[in-house]
Write an enzyme that holds these catalytic residues in place. Structure first.
Site, PDB file in Angstrom:
ATOM      1  N   TYR A   1      -1.131  -0.404  10.621  1.00 37.41           N
ATOM      2  CA  TYR A   1      -1.491  -0.766   9.237  1.00 37.41           C
ATOM      3  C   TYR A   1      -0.348  -0.408   8.277  1.00 37.41           C
ATOM      4  O   TYR A   1       0.147  -1.252   7.528  1.00 37.41           O
ATOM      5  CB  TYR A   1      -2.792  -0.078   8.807  1.00 37.41           C
ATOM      6  CG  TYR A   1      -3.108  -0.392   7.355  1.00 37.41           C
ATOM      7  CD1 TYR A   1      -3.464  -1.689   6.979  1.00 37.41           C
ATOM      8  CD2 TYR A   1      -3.001   0.576   6.352  1.00 37.41           C
ATOM      9  CE1 TYR A   1      -3.701  -2.007   5.640  1.00 37.41           C
ATOM     10  CE2 TYR A   1      -3.249   0.272   5.023  1.00 37.41           C
ATOM     11  CZ  TYR A   1      -3.592  -1.026   4.677  1.00 37.41           C
ATOM     12  OH  TYR A   1      -3.821  -1.349   3.345  1.00 37.41           O
TER      13      TYR A   1
ATOM     14  N   SER B   1       0.863  -1.189   0.000  1.00 38.67           N
ATOM     15  CA  SER B   1       0.000   0.000   0.000  1.00 38.67           C
ATOM     16  C   SER B   1       0.894   1.232   0.000  1.00 38.67           C
ATOM     17  O   SER B   1       2.037   1.186   0.467  1.00 38.67           O
ATOM     18  CB  SER B   1      -0.862   0.017   1.260  1.00 38.67           C
ATOM     19  OG  SER B   1      -1.468   1.294   1.443  1.00 38.67           O
TER      20      SER B   1
END
Ligand SMILES: NC(=O)C1=CN([C@@H]2O[C@H](COP(=O)(O)OP(=O)(O)OC[C@H]3O[C@@H](n4cnc5c(N)ncnc54)[C@H](OP(=O)(O)O)[C@@H]3O)[C@@H](O)[C@H]2O)C=CC1
Ligand SMILES: O=CCS(=O)(=O)O
Length: 252
Positions: free
Chosen positions: A152, A139
């Protein structure tokens, strides 16, 4: 020998879009995820076009991962492409208010789960050799810090470095490794992160033009079908209206 793709998290978002994209090109599909009903729906939708094998799987459970890999029918091996896509963000609040359990869930899924599946499928990918691919969903959060990203983003930084390190070890085997790092993309990801809050979903996507799962699936398909001598190490993809950080989004 048929081309076989093994997808984790095939029940939603990028994983489901990949199932459709690879089916369009005639690949055999191994589709996994925790929601059995959705897997069965996919089998119904795609099974008349290509061979489809589904297996309910929680990637956090290493013995379950091994069992699913060992039980793969002969027509579904060796694997040509592994798409390590299962993942999630939780705890949208700042670190100092986040629940430890939610941090553990992100680590167990995004890191341990990805490692479990990779370890179990490496022999099959090596057997396939030239032209095989491991495609890991990282990501932009693995590179760009932002409030509320804490564990995350850190888990996606792991995905990037693990992908690069795997590349080094797999050199000479023909197996390629790519870290695909999308930016703002519309999927259930945001509902999971915000505990089902539809207003948060609408606020994030409503007044801009996010990427769609099909955009990411197209890029993943491209990576997996490049000539065998070509390896994309990292592919960062953002919507045109996002540059660069997750908060730098152009809105109406
Ligand atoms: N959407 C975005 O903006 C971005 C997402 N990503 C990453 O891309 C990947 C896919 O996200 P996206 O498609 O958007 O999200 P979705 O929420 O739409 O899909 C996530 C998928 O992961 C699966 N999953 C979650 N936990 C587990 C688990 N423990 N075991 C097995 N499967 C699991 C879910 O299936 P089930 O619940 O049935 O198990 C689901 O199929 C994730 O790794 C995410 O971090 C990266 C960049 C941007
Ligand atoms: O990985 C998801 C993209 S973002 O929410 O961190 O921008």
């Amino acid at each position: 020998m048929s081309q076989v793709v093994f997808i984790t998290g095939a029940t939603s978002g990028f994983g489901r879009a990949c199932a459709h994209r690879f089916a369009e090109a005639g690949w055999s599909l191994v589709l996994t995820g925790r929601r059995q009903e959705r897997l069965e729906d996919l089998k119904t939708q795609l099974g008349s076009r290509v061979p489809v094998h589904v297996a309910a799987l929680d990637v956090r459970d290493d013995s379950a991962v091994k069992a699913v890999v060992e039980a793969l029918p002969g027509d579904f091996r060796p694997i040509t492409a592994l798409i390590n896509n299962a993942g999630l963000a939780l705890a949208p609040e700042p670190a100092q208010r986040a629940a430890l359990e939610e941090w553990h869930t992100m680590i167990d899924t995004n890191i341990t789960g990805l490692v479990n599946v990779t370890h179990a499928l490496l022999p099959s990918l090596m057997e396939r050799g030239e032209g095989a691919s491991i495609i890991n969903l990282g990501s932009v959060a693995g590179q760009w810090p932002y409030p509320g990203s804490h564990v995350y983003g850190a888990s996606k930084a792991f995905v990037q470095q693990f992908s690069y390190n795997l590349r080094c070890d797999l050199q000479g085997t023909g197996v390629r490794v790519t870290d695909v790092a999308p930016g703002l993309s519309e999927s259930e990801f945001t509902l999971v992160r915000n505990r089902g809050d539809q207003a948060a979903y609408d606020k994030l996507y409503g007044d801009t033009t996010p990427l769609q799962p099909e955009d990411i699936a197209e890029q993943i398909f491209h990576v997996a079908t490049l000539p065998a001598h070509v390896n994309i190490n990292r592919l960062e993809i953002m919507p045109t209206r996002q540059a660069w950080s997750p908060f730098a989004v152009d809105r109406d």
